[in-house]
Design a protein around this motif. Structure first.
Motif, PDB file in Angstrom:
ATOM      1  N   UNK A 206       0.673  -0.872  -0.240  1.00 52.19           N
ATOM      2  CA  UNK A 206       0.007  -0.196  -0.376  1.00 52.19           C
ATOM      3  C   UNK A 206       0.494   0.847   0.011  1.00 52.19           C
ATOM      4  N   UNK A 207       2.027   1.319  -0.968  1.00 52.29           N
ATOM      5  CA  UNK A 207       2.541   2.175  -0.303  1.00 52.29           C
ATOM      6  C   UNK A 207       2.645   3.367  -1.108  1.00 52.29           C
ATOM      7  N   UNK A 208       1.700   3.583  -2.452  1.00 46.93           N
ATOM      8  CA  UNK A 208       1.215   4.498  -2.791  1.00 46.93           C
ATOM      9  C   UNK A 208      -0.028   5.185  -1.997  1.00 46.93           C
ATOM     10  N   UNK A 209      -0.240   4.423  -1.872  1.00 48.52           N
ATOM     11  CA  UNK A 209      -1.783   5.167  -0.646  1.00 48.52           C
ATOM     12  C   UNK A 209      -0.920   6.072   0.545  1.00 48.52           C
ATOM     13  N   UNK A 210       0.345   5.161   0.918  1.00 46.23           N
ATOM     14  CA  UNK A 210       0.588   5.736   1.871  1.00 46.23           C
ATOM     15  C   UNK A 210       1.336   6.777   2.307  1.00 46.23           C
ATOM     16  N   UNK A 211       2.160   6.964   1.121  1.00 53.17           N
ATOM     17  CA  UNK A 211       3.111   8.193   0.438  1.00 53.17           C
ATOM     18  C   UNK A 211       2.489   9.700   0.637  1.00 53.17           C
ATOM     19  N   UNK A 212       0.476   9.123   0.861  1.00 50.28           N
ATOM     20  CA  UNK A 212      -0.329  10.306   0.670  1.00 50.28           C
ATOM     21  C   UNK A 212      -0.012  10.876   1.915  1.00 50.28           C
ATOM     22  N   UNK A 213      -0.700  12.123   2.286  1.00 49.04           N
ATOM     23  CA  UNK A 213      -0.906  13.207   3.063  1.00 49.04           C
ATOM     24  C   UNK A 213      -1.943  13.053   3.595  1.00 49.04           C
ATOM     25  N   UNK A 214      -3.059  12.653   2.903  1.00 48.55           N
ATOM     26  CA  UNK A 214      -4.527  11.568   3.939  1.00 48.55           C
ATOM     27  C   UNK A 214      -4.544  10.576   3.813  1.00 48.55           C
ATOM     28  N   UNK A 215      -3.859   9.860   4.433  1.00 42.52           N
ATOM     29  CA  UNK A 215      -3.733   8.215   4.422  1.00 42.52           C
ATOM     30  C   UNK A 215      -2.908   7.552   5.785  1.00 42.52           C
ATOM     31  N   UNK A 216      -3.463   6.921   6.292  1.00 42.51           N
ATOM     32  CA  UNK A 216      -2.577   6.441   8.222  1.00 42.51           C
ATOM     33  C   UNK A 216      -2.833   5.157   8.193  1.00 42.51           C
ATOM     34  N   UNK A 217      -2.347   4.448   8.242  1.00 39.23           N
ATOM     35  CA  UNK A 217      -2.203   3.090   9.024  1.00 39.23           C
ATOM     36  C   UNK A 217      -1.781   2.975  10.179  1.00 39.23           C
ATOM     37  N   UNK A 218      -2.246   2.548  11.669  1.00 40.99           N
ATOM     38  CA  UNK A 218      -1.686   2.526  13.300  1.00 40.99           C
ATOM     39  C   UNK A 218      -1.530   0.930  13.619  1.00 40.99           C
ATOM     40  N   UNK A 219      -0.607   0.191  13.392  1.00 39.07           N
ATOM     41  CA  UNK A 219      -0.833  -0.577  14.422  1.00 39.07           C
ATOM     42  C   UNK A 219      -0.018  -0.501  16.513  1.00 39.07           C
ATOM     43  N   UNK A 220      -1.450  -1.138  16.818  1.00 36.95           N
ATOM     44  CA  UNK A 220      -1.726  -0.622  17.960  1.00 36.95           C
ATOM     45  C   UNK A 220      -1.810  -1.706  19.195  1.00 36.95           C
ATOM     46  N   UNK A 221      -1.067  -2.254  20.302  1.00 30.10           N
ATOM     47  CA  UNK A 221      -0.945  -3.012  20.893  1.00 30.10           C
ATOM     48  C   UNK A 221      -1.492  -2.663  22.330  1.00 30.10           C
ATOM     49  N   UNK A 235       2.674   2.402  10.496  1.00 25.78           N
ATOM     50  CA  UNK A 235       3.361   2.248   8.945  1.00 25.78           C
ATOM     51  C   UNK A 235       3.960   3.115   8.177  1.00 25.78           C
ATOM     52  N   UNK A 236       5.088   2.935   8.034  1.00 28.18           N
ATOM     53  CA  UNK A 236       6.205   3.364   7.027  1.00 28.18           C
ATOM     54  C   UNK A 236       5.689   3.201   5.386  1.00 28.18           C
ATOM     55  N   UNK A 237       5.309   4.215   4.524  1.00 23.13           N
ATOM     56  CA  UNK A 237       5.126   3.564   3.084  1.00 23.13           C
ATOM     57  C   UNK A 237       6.524   2.922   2.814  1.00 23.13           C
ATOM     58  N   UNK A 238       7.050   2.345   2.188  1.00 21.93           N
ATOM     59  CA  UNK A 238       8.360   1.580   1.705  1.00 21.93           C
ATOM     60  C   UNK A 238       7.976   1.109   0.557  1.00 21.93           C
ATOM     61  N   UNK A 239       8.481   2.254  -0.180  1.00 22.11           N
ATOM     62  CA  UNK A 239       8.562   2.387  -1.454  1.00 22.11           C
ATOM     63  C   UNK A 239      10.479   1.534  -2.268  1.00 22.11           C
ATOM     64  N   UNK A 240       9.566  -0.263  -2.952  1.00 22.29           N
ATOM     65  CA  UNK A 240      10.449  -0.596  -4.008  1.00 22.29           C
ATOM     66  C   UNK A 240      11.170   0.383  -5.903  1.00 22.29           C
ATOM     67  N   UNK A 241      10.817   1.138  -5.719  1.00 25.23           N
ATOM     68  CA  UNK A 241      11.823   1.824  -6.067  1.00 25.23           C
ATOM     69  C   UNK A 241      12.233   3.117  -5.711  1.00 25.23           C
ATOM     70  N   UNK A 242      12.236   3.833  -4.406  1.00 22.57           N
ATOM     71  CA  UNK A 242      13.206   4.230  -4.125  1.00 22.57           C
ATOM     72  C   UNK A 242      14.451   4.667  -3.580  1.00 22.57           C
ATOM     73  N   UNK A 243      14.878   4.010  -4.644  1.00 23.06           N
ATOM     74  CA  UNK A 243      16.349   4.726  -4.214  1.00 23.06           C
ATOM     75  C   UNK A 243      17.056   5.629  -5.281  1.00 23.06           C
ATOM     76  N   UNK A 244      18.232   6.516  -4.050  1.00 24.86           N
ATOM     77  CA  UNK A 244      18.348   8.137  -3.761  1.00 24.86           C
ATOM     78  C   UNK A 244      19.116   7.811  -4.987  1.00 24.86           C
ATOM     79  N   UNK A 245      19.485   6.816  -5.849  1.00 17.02           N
ATOM     80  CA  UNK A 245      20.505   7.343  -7.116  1.00 17.02           C
ATOM     81  C   UNK A 245      20.109   6.027  -7.638  1.00 17.02           C
ATOM     82  N   UNK A 246      20.152   5.768  -8.681  1.00 19.16           N
ATOM     83  CA  UNK A 246      19.834   4.761 -10.200  1.00 19.16           C
ATOM     84  C   UNK A 246      21.168   4.015 -10.750  1.00 19.16           C
ATOM     85  N   UNK A 247      21.050   3.269 -10.704  1.00 18.76           N
ATOM     86  CA  UNK A 247      22.377   2.210 -11.099  1.00 18.76           C
ATOM     87  C   UNK A 247      22.889   2.637 -12.066  1.00 18.76           C
ATOM     88  N   UNK A 248      21.405   3.567 -12.740  1.00 16.73           N
ATOM     89  CA  UNK A 248      22.223   3.797 -14.263  1.00 16.73           C
ATOM     90  C   UNK A 248      22.404   4.923 -15.123  1.00 16.73           C
TER      91      UNK A 248
END
Length: 509
Positions: A206-221, A235-248
């Motif tokens: 759900x990383x594209x949703x979590x990257x928005x300012x208007x959607x949040x997921x919390x895990x609580x115990x 829960x933080x967005x975990x974007x599989x394309x979020x590298x600081x600079x490309x390999x090429x």
């Protein structure tokens, strides 16, 4: 002679064959993983327009009792709730909806719980509730009506957490994955492991949703008796394309192609920088399993890696990831999404279209793969100058560790893997070396101390085994042990025995 199968098959009427009530058992056996099941429920919250979703683990002291998913979406009135709780019931899904089959709530929930209760409120209606109890459902699709007073109390409990004027609560009881006995720290260990895996799964899919300012997921115990909140994680967005600079520097690049029956398709091709330690690259499974296509449906990641019969996964393509937003294909002629939203079945037409894809520079998709392989191999050559080849890790080593070893070291593929086995040894011995069998024997006497009281398994104690694997490479790669290596082994033996005994003493205290 003309065969019978060449003719249209004649019929003589029809009859209605409704499903047996035991169909509910089949519904609950879809193979949903725990994280995928929760993600399916969060999809429903997103479809309901929720801005906040809370995943609430409820415990009573050392015992986990329930799991609750709460959202502040638009909620459901009584009629809508009945449809949502009907097996196969389907509401009208919009084009951007994440729901598809009308089974997710029931199948995901009953795969992991003996009972699922849903309470919901809209801005204009009072709270209403329904409950599927597995035993009653199997008898005849009997769904319980929740007492209105309890439904109101349940909503009031979550007022502001996050329900404001409307929302939905899904509660699981009799959760099969929960520890049966919570003593000895089992519950804390389970929660630590589960919350981490769940956060990674939701953060990725759900990383594209979590990257928005208007959607949040919390895990609580929270403890139901004392009201103490043990933990609260965003829960933080975990974007599989979020590298600081490309390999090429020539990537990412968009490859265009046409797929029969669905039309134009774009492939956003990325090359990760080599040797990245970012969670976005390494935190969610073996790297080789995460190369390939990342399919999105309405911004929801529904497949994280894999080549869909276009080619086989290979280590040298570990830096290649391709984002694909699925086109509209309601009949599933080319792309069929699995019920659990964890994979896409693509027809051969897709593979054929990928072969024809080109980018704005005129490069083919095959050239992209060659570039990704080149970046990987060049990095391995530079990194491998000072690294000696190692034996493959075998039985007894955790699969994630094995994958890390293969990622980081050149492997002697012609050699037998180094295996690990627990065995009864003298108490003044931490390990023994079986050179001929390529087995490192560990002293069973110290196993409980190393595991901290946890139950053992074939792949247990990964940290200790990893250190032993690195220490003992020379011992297993030489035909005979030299005097210096023997002296080192005696040193390691003494220190490790002392450390293991110290762990036993701590357990006794």
């Amino acid at each position: 002679m003309v065969s019978a199968w060449q003719f249209e098959i004649p019929t003589a009427g029809s009859k209605r064959l409704p499903p047996d009530a035991r169909y509910v058992e089949a519904l609950s056996s879809q193979g949903y993983g725990f994280e995928a099941a929760i993600a399916d429920l969060v999809d429903n919250s997103i479809d309901a327009g929720a801005q906040n979703v809370v995943i609430h683990f409820l415990r009573d002291g050392e015992q986990l009792v329930s799991l609750v998913i709460v959202d502040d979406g638009k909620g459901m009135d009584e009629g809508e709730l009945d449809i949502a709780m009907t097996v196969g019931g389907r509401r009208g899904y919009g084009k951007r909806a994440l729901g598809m089959f009308g089974t997710g709530l029931k199948s995901a929930s009953l795969s992991h719980a003996n009972s699922v209760t849903v309470v919901s409120r809209t801005k204009r209606t009072r709270p209403v509730g329904r409950r599927w109890l597995m035993e009653r459902a199997k008898e005849g699709f009997e769904c319980d009506i929740i007492d209105p007073a309890y439904a109101q109390d349940f909503v009031d409990f979550y007022q502001g957490r996050p329900i404001a004027f409307q929302g939905t609560i899904v509660r699981w009881d009799g959760v099969k994955d929960f520890p049966k006995h919570g003593g000895g720290g089992q519950t804390d260990r389970y929660l630590h492991r589960t919350v981490n895996k769940l956060g990674l799964h939701l953060g990725l899919h759900l990383h594209r949703f979590l990257a928005r300012d208007d959607f949040h997921i919390t895990i609580s115990v929270q403890d139901v008796r004392t009201g103490v909140e043990y933990a609260n994680y965003g829960v933080e967005s975990l974007d599989p394309f979020a590298y600081p600079h490309p390999g090429d520097p020539g990537y990412p690049s968009s490859f265009a192609t046409d797929v029969p029956d669905v039309g134009p398709l774009r492939l956003e091709a990325h090359i990760w920088p080599p040797r990245s330690s970012l969670d976005e690259y390494k935190a969610f499974g073996a790297v080789v399993d995460r190369e390939g296509f990342y399919f999105y449906r309405n911004d929801r990641l529904v497949q994280a890696g894999g080549w869909n019969n276009f080619r086989q996964p290979e280590q040298h393509l570990a830096l290649a990831r391709v984002a694909v937003d699925l086109p509209d294909d309601p009949d599933g002629k080319v792309f069929r999404l699995t019920v659990k939203k964890e994979g896409v079945q693509a027809s051969p037409d897709f593979a054929g279209a990928v072969e024809k894809a080109v980018d704005a520079q005129g490069r083919t998709f095959a050239q992209y793969l060659a570039d990704a392989e080149r970046v990987y191999r060049e990095a391995r050559r530079h990194a491998g100058v000072a690294r000696k080849a190692a034996l493959p890790a075998g039985r007894g080593m955790d699969p994630q560790v094995r994958q890390a070893i293969e990622d980081e070291l050149p492997i002697l593929t012609h050699e037998e893997p180094l295996q690990f086995r627990w065995q009864k040894l003298p108490n003044d011995t931490f390990f023994e070396v079986d050179q001929e069998g390529h087995v490192l024997l560990l002293n069973q006497h110290y196993r409980a101390a190393l595991l901290g009281g946890r139950a053992g398994s074939v792949d247990d104690a990964p940290l200790v085994k990893s250190l032993m694997y690195l220490l003992m490479q020379d011992a297993f790669q030489r035909e005979r042990l030299g005097s210096r290596l023997k002296d080192n082994i005696e040193l390691w033996q003494s220190v490790l025995v002392a450390a293991a005994r110290a762990e036993l003493d701590r357990m006794a205290d």
